[in-house]
Scaffold this motif. Structure first.
Motif, PDB file in Angstrom:
ATOM      1  N   SER A 446      34.826  14.404 -10.945  1.00  0.00           N
ATOM      2  CA  SER A 446      35.011  15.609 -11.306  1.00  0.00           C
ATOM      3  C   SER A 446      35.930  15.738 -12.468  1.00  0.00           C
ATOM      4  N   PRO A 447      35.824  16.747 -13.313  1.00  0.00           N
ATOM      5  CA  PRO A 447      36.540  16.725 -14.584  1.00  0.00           C
ATOM      6  C   PRO A 447      38.090  17.009 -14.041  1.00  0.00           C
ATOM      7  N   ASN A 448      38.108  17.852 -12.944  1.00  0.00           N
ATOM      8  CA  ASN A 448      39.664  18.317 -12.380  1.00  0.00           C
ATOM      9  C   ASN A 448      40.298  16.725 -11.972  1.00  0.00           C
ATOM     10  N   ALA A 449      41.488  16.466 -12.550  1.00  0.00           N
ATOM     11  CA  ALA A 449      42.116  15.251 -12.440  1.00  0.00           C
ATOM     12  C   ALA A 449      42.675  15.018 -10.975  1.00  0.00           C
ATOM     13  N   VAL A 450      42.986  16.337 -10.245  1.00  0.00           N
ATOM     14  CA  VAL A 450      43.650  16.182  -9.010  1.00  0.00           C
ATOM     15  C   VAL A 450      42.742  16.178  -8.012  1.00  0.00           C
ATOM     16  N   ALA A 451      41.352  16.735  -8.366  1.00  0.00           N
ATOM     17  CA  ALA A 451      40.430  16.668  -7.530  1.00  0.00           C
ATOM     18  C   ALA A 451      39.928  15.082  -7.327  1.00  0.00           C
ATOM     19  N   GLN A 452      39.953  14.528  -8.400  1.00  0.00           N
ATOM     20  CA  GLN A 452      39.346  13.150  -8.661  1.00  0.00           C
ATOM     21  C   GLN A 452      40.331  12.171  -7.831  1.00  0.00           C
ATOM     22  N   GLU A 453      41.684  12.374  -8.096  1.00  0.00           N
ATOM     23  CA  GLU A 453      42.617  11.625  -7.531  1.00  0.00           C
ATOM     24  C   GLU A 453      42.655  11.479  -6.161  1.00  0.00           C
ATOM     25  N   ASN A 454      42.660  12.663  -5.365  1.00  0.00           N
ATOM     26  CA  ASN A 454      42.782  12.978  -4.235  1.00  0.00           C
ATOM     27  C   ASN A 454      41.514  12.367  -3.581  1.00  0.00           C
ATOM     28  N   SER A 455      40.263  12.570  -4.199  1.00  0.00           N
ATOM     29  CA  SER A 455      38.830  11.855  -3.594  1.00  0.00           C
ATOM     30  C   SER A 455      38.921  10.438  -3.439  1.00  0.00           C
ATOM     31  N   VAL A 456      39.525   9.721  -4.541  1.00  0.00           N
ATOM     32  CA  VAL A 456      39.208   8.266  -4.573  1.00  0.00           C
ATOM     33  C   VAL A 456      40.324   7.745  -3.527  1.00  0.00           C
ATOM     34  N   THR A 457      41.582   8.480  -3.519  1.00  0.00           N
ATOM     35  CA  THR A 457      42.711   8.042  -2.306  1.00  0.00           C
ATOM     36  C   THR A 457      42.183   8.270  -1.039  1.00  0.00           C
ATOM     37  N   ALA A 458      41.610   9.362  -0.742  1.00  0.00           N
ATOM     38  CA  ALA A 458      40.885   9.596   0.425  1.00  0.00           C
ATOM     39  C   ALA A 458      39.904   8.447   0.799  1.00  0.00           C
ATOM     40  N   LEU A 459      39.231   8.147  -0.054  1.00  0.00           N
ATOM     41  CA  LEU A 459      37.984   6.827   0.152  1.00  0.00           C
ATOM     42  C   LEU A 459      38.911   5.665   0.465  1.00  0.00           C
ATOM     43  N   LEU A 460      39.980   5.482  -0.250  1.00  0.00           N
ATOM     44  CA  LEU A 460      40.870   4.551   0.104  1.00  0.00           C
ATOM     45  C   LEU A 460      41.607   4.587   1.446  1.00  0.00           C
ATOM     46  N   ASN A 461      41.931   5.311   1.779  1.00  0.00           N
ATOM     47  CA  ASN A 461      42.448   5.783   3.204  1.00  0.00           C
ATOM     48  C   ASN A 461      41.470   5.524   4.220  1.00  0.00           C
ATOM     49  N   LEU A 462      40.383   6.104   4.091  1.00  0.00           N
ATOM     50  CA  LEU A 462      39.015   5.895   4.902  1.00  0.00           C
ATOM     51  C   LEU A 462      38.822   4.444   5.193  1.00  0.00           C
ATOM     52  N   SER A 463      38.667   3.609   3.997  1.00  0.00           N
ATOM     53  CA  SER A 463      38.096   2.133   4.011  1.00  0.00           C
ATOM     54  C   SER A 463      39.091   1.218   4.790  1.00  0.00           C
ATOM     55  N   ILE A 464      40.382   1.875   5.102  1.00  0.00           N
ATOM     56  CA  ILE A 464      41.290   0.890   6.008  1.00  0.00           C
ATOM     57  C   ILE A 464      40.475   0.478   7.298  1.00  0.00           C
ATOM     58  N   PHE A 465      39.796   1.764   7.818  1.00  0.00           N
ATOM     59  CA  PHE A 465      39.054   1.295   9.038  1.00  0.00           C
ATOM     60  C   PHE A 465      37.832   0.568   8.654  1.00  0.00           C
ATOM     61  N   ASP A 466      37.593  -0.600   9.354  1.00  0.00           N
ATOM     62  CA  ASP A 466      36.668  -1.599   9.068  1.00  0.00           C
ATOM     63  C   ASP A 466      35.153  -0.862   8.972  1.00  0.00           C
ATOM     64  N   LYS A 467      34.817  -0.102  10.006  1.00  0.00           N
ATOM     65  CA  LYS A 467      33.598   0.601  10.133  1.00  0.00           C
ATOM     66  C   LYS A 467      33.229   1.425   8.900  1.00  0.00           C
ATOM     67  N   ASN A 468      34.411   1.971   8.329  1.00  0.00           N
ATOM     68  CA  ASN A 468      34.073   2.923   7.189  1.00  0.00           C
ATOM     69  C   ASN A 468      33.608   2.336   5.719  1.00  0.00           C
ATOM     70  N   LYS A 469      34.044   0.892   5.987  1.00  0.00           N
ATOM     71  CA  LYS A 469      33.614  -0.049   4.611  1.00  0.00           C
ATOM     72  C   LYS A 469      32.132  -0.123   4.347  1.00  0.00           C
ATOM     73  N   SER A 470      31.473  -0.203   5.478  1.00  0.00           N
ATOM     74  CA  SER A 470      30.015  -0.271   5.163  1.00  0.00           C
ATOM     75  C   SER A 470      29.501   0.982   5.015  1.00  0.00           C
TER      76      SER A 470
END
Length: 722
Positions: A446-470
């Motif tokens: 997204s060209p929106n900086a807030v949207a990009q930052e929130n989405s990548v951080t959401a993926l980071l938080n989700l990746s903490i759960f092992d099954k979400n890594k795959s």
């Protein structure tokens, strides 16, 4: 809230530790009356025209009593004989009145400024506080010597009337308010039973009855409840698990009732809405604030995030003491006592003090938003079914918005998923299962900086759960999009969180090679390690360390400039330990050892770490030098042996280092001993080792690890790879 703790102490008849609650002892009778009159006037002026949403009758009744005291005090002030000739009992009563007025002021202020939902939950308790104050006023009036004080007939009648009213007053609980409280809990029970309450009933409760009319006021209520979770005391109702359920339910209603078009203009322009209390970064905090000594871990000297008590009674940060024990130590780092057991008991009292200190100074407990500074331990405690079901319902609303909402709505949804995924494996699991990952991947570009930052951080938080890594790795184009954010992200935080996401994903061995082979990934991590913020460098070096554990990534890391960046990081105290650890793995391969030898600052940087690094850093540094000799051939061995001051550092490490560091130091010292007959100017290292070899521990460690090394024709020794 501080006042909440005050009332808890008052309710239990504890003495508050506030200067404002100390009665004046050095004032003359006239000055005492004037001081009391000033406090009474302040209460009347601030609250007489204030509209209280809850505790209306109790508040009005208390204010009327203060007004009566104001009339008495005004008479005493204006009457020369009244204020200058007060009997001792009257003076004592006035000093007690000082305390009661201040407690009244704080209680009224608490009712005027606290969140509506919290006041509703505390309806019985706060009513009890009003009743306690009324009883103490009644007692004071019974003791006050009305007949001995020169009062006019009107004032005397006012005091006697107030005395009668106070005696007759009983505990009052507003039944309408209590009915709302019961209704509030009934909604929670429906979630507990797996049912979602009717939306019309929820709207009637929040909008019509509580006058929570927009998203902003609803968010304020949620933040207030979360603050109560952080400051919660164990014997206060409701419990933390119930509060978590109420927060989850209110968050669901925030989106169900008020939608997603929040701050639309600002979000579309990529600007950030300033929070009411912005948490400063840890680096800035450490610049301006000195962390109290009792809050610092004796091992790392950093602010403790999770203080625990060991068998000797000493307190350490969990991560530091766990690593100490994993290294094979069986003694207390501070006292040297033998550990009776390895159980770690959470020091909750100290943890609460640290949380309160961080809250007061705006200091996050952890620099990353993945691990929320305040309340992580509380919000994950005993998640109820009601909280899980309410969060599940919220997640469905958020993902629906990600799928078909406006750009501003998608940005809000990404932010809320980011927050929802901060805590609890249940949250992370059902968010991914509901299909959030593909939509978050789309927002990464997204060209929106807030949207990009929130989405990548959401993926980071989700990746903490092992099954979400795959799930993330299997999503087509997701890894490439994360790397693109790392390389070209709109904000520093987005790039740093992309690096942290790669670190999280690389915890799975099979993904290390895939990540390293992704175009630009290792180069971007190396660049962040060289030029990033302290937090960014930490994210980058931990990701590079994980990637270096895969033997097939060595060539890729050399080609991408990661080795150069790791060598440069040896001089940075914040990341030196991890950088040296990564170099240990890289130099085990001849191609990696050759690349490190070609770095002029490599050996000097490792020697510097042996001199000034942390215990783990010294361990990694000596291990890297040893592996460099083993895999790097004669050139590497000669460079290591010629390093100045190495003999003394090795000798010191043989006696003061960790178990692994002593073993590695003994092995490296044996290398020098085997070189005594060669032509290398090693500067007396054999003598240093001979002294160290008198130690049984060092001698046993060295013989357990070192293999014999044949002498080459040119007089230079080469170590065999183990």
């Amino acid at each position: 809230m501080a006042s909440g703790a005050i009332f808890s102490s008052l309710r239990r008849r504890r003495s508050p530790t506030l200067d404002a609650f100390l009665a004046p002892v050095d004032l003359s009778d006239v000055a005492l009356v004037q001081t009391l009159l000033s406090v009474a006037r302040e209460i009347v002026s601030c609250f007489s025209n204030r509209c209280f949403f809850f505790q209306r009758k109790n508040s009005r009744s208390l204010i009327r009593r203060v007004e009566a005291f104001q009339l008495l005090l005004e008479y005493l002030r204006d009457s020369d004989s009244g204020s200058s000739c007060l009997p001792p009992t009257a003076v004592l009563c006035l000093k007690e009145l000082y305390l009661l007025l201040y407690r009244s002021k704080i209680l009224l202020d608490y009712c005027a400024q606290s969140s509506k939902l919290w006041l509703l939950l505390q309806n019985h308790s706060i009513s009890g506080h009003f009743h306690d104050l009324n009883q103490e006023i009644s007692t004071l009036l019974d003791v006050f010597p009305v007949k001995d004080v020169l009062l006019s007939k009107d004032i005397r009648e006012q005091v006697q009337l107030l005395q009668k009213q106070s005696r007759r007053a009983k505990l009052f609980i507003d039944m309408k308010d209590d009915a709302l409280r019961i209704l509030f809990f009934s909604f929670l029970d429906e979630f507990e039973n797996g049912r979602i309450p009717d939306s019309a009933e929820l709207r009637s409760f929040y909008v019509e009855k509580l006058q929570i009319v927009d998203a902003d006021s609803c968010r304020t209520e949620i933040e207030a409840l979360e603050e109560q979770i952080v400051n919660h005391e164990g014997d206060i109702e409701p419990t933390i698990s119930v509060l978590n359920g109420l927060v989850a339910m209110t968050r669901y209603c925030r989106f169900l009732l008020f939608g997603f078009e929040e701050d639309e203009l600002g979000l579309e322009n990529g600007s950030r809405k300033k929070p009411k209390k912005r948490m400063i970064t840890r680096e800035i905090a450490e610049t301006f604030f000195t962390v109290p000594k009792d809050f610092s871990c004796p091992i790392s000297l950093d602010l403790m995030r999770d203080p625990v008590i060991i068998s000797t009674g000493q307190t350490y940060d969990r991560s530091s003491i766990s690593r100490w024990m994993e290294e094979g130590h069986t003694t207390c780092p501070k006292t040297g006592q033998l550990l009776a057991h390895t159980r770690l008991v959470p020091n909750r009292a100290l943890r609460n003090l640290i949380v309160q200190w961080c809250t007061a100074h705006g200091v996050p407990l952890d620099p990353s938003e993945v691990m929320d500074a305040i309340g992580e331990g509380f919000t994950t405690a005993c998640p109820t079914k009601a909280a899980v079901e309410a969060n599940r319902a919220t997640a469905k609303l958020l993902i629906q918005q990600l799928a078909g909402g406006s750009q501003a709505g998608k940005t809000v949804a990404a932010r809320e998923i980011r927050l929802l995924a901060k805590t609890g494996k249940e949250n992370r699991s059902f968010i991914a299962e509901a299909g959030a990952i593909p939509y978050l991947r789309n927002l990464l570009s997204s060209p929106n900086a807030v949207a990009q930052e929130n989405s990548v951080t959401a993926l980071l938080n989700l990746s903490i759960f092992d099954k979400n890594k795959s799930r993330i790795m299997d999503e087509e184009g997701c890894l490439g999009s994360i790397v693109d954010v790392l390389r070209f992200g709109h904000t520093t935080e987005a790039r740093e969180n992309a690096a942290a996401t790669l670190f999280s994903l690389s915890a799975v061995h099979d993904y290390k090679k895939i990540i390293a082979d992704e175009m630009g990934a290792v180069e971007a991590l190396a660049g962040l390690l060289r030029e990033g913020t302290p937090r960014g460098k930490k994210d980058a070096v931990t990701a590079l360390f994980n990637l270096s554990t895969h033997p097939e990534n060595c060539g890729r890391m050399i080609e991408a400039g990661a080795v150069t960046a790791l060598v440069g990081a040896l001089g940075n105290e914040g990341v030196a330990e991890e950088a040296a650890g990564a170099l240990v793995l890289i130099v085990r391969q001849p191609i990696g050892a050759k690349a490190v030898v070609n770095e002029e600052a490599a050996v000097a940087g490792l020697i510097g770490m042996m001199r000034c690094g942390t215990p783990r850093g010294k361990e990694n540094a000596v291990a890297a030098l040893l592996e460099l000799c083993r895999s790097g051939g004669s050139v590497a061995t000669e460079r290591v042996v010629k390093a100045p001051a190495l003999a003394g550092l090795l000798q010191t490490l043989l006696f003061t280092g960790t178990k692994r560091a002593r073993r590695k130091a003994a092995s490296l010292a044996r290398v020098f001993q085997r070189c005594e007959h060669a032509s290398l100017p090693y500067g007396g290292l054999g003598v240093g080792y001979a002294f160290a070899d008198n130690s049984t521990t060092a001698r046993e460690a060295s013989f357990a690890e070192i293999e014999s090394v044949p002498q080459s024709k040119n007089g230079v020794f080469r170590l065999s790879c183990v």
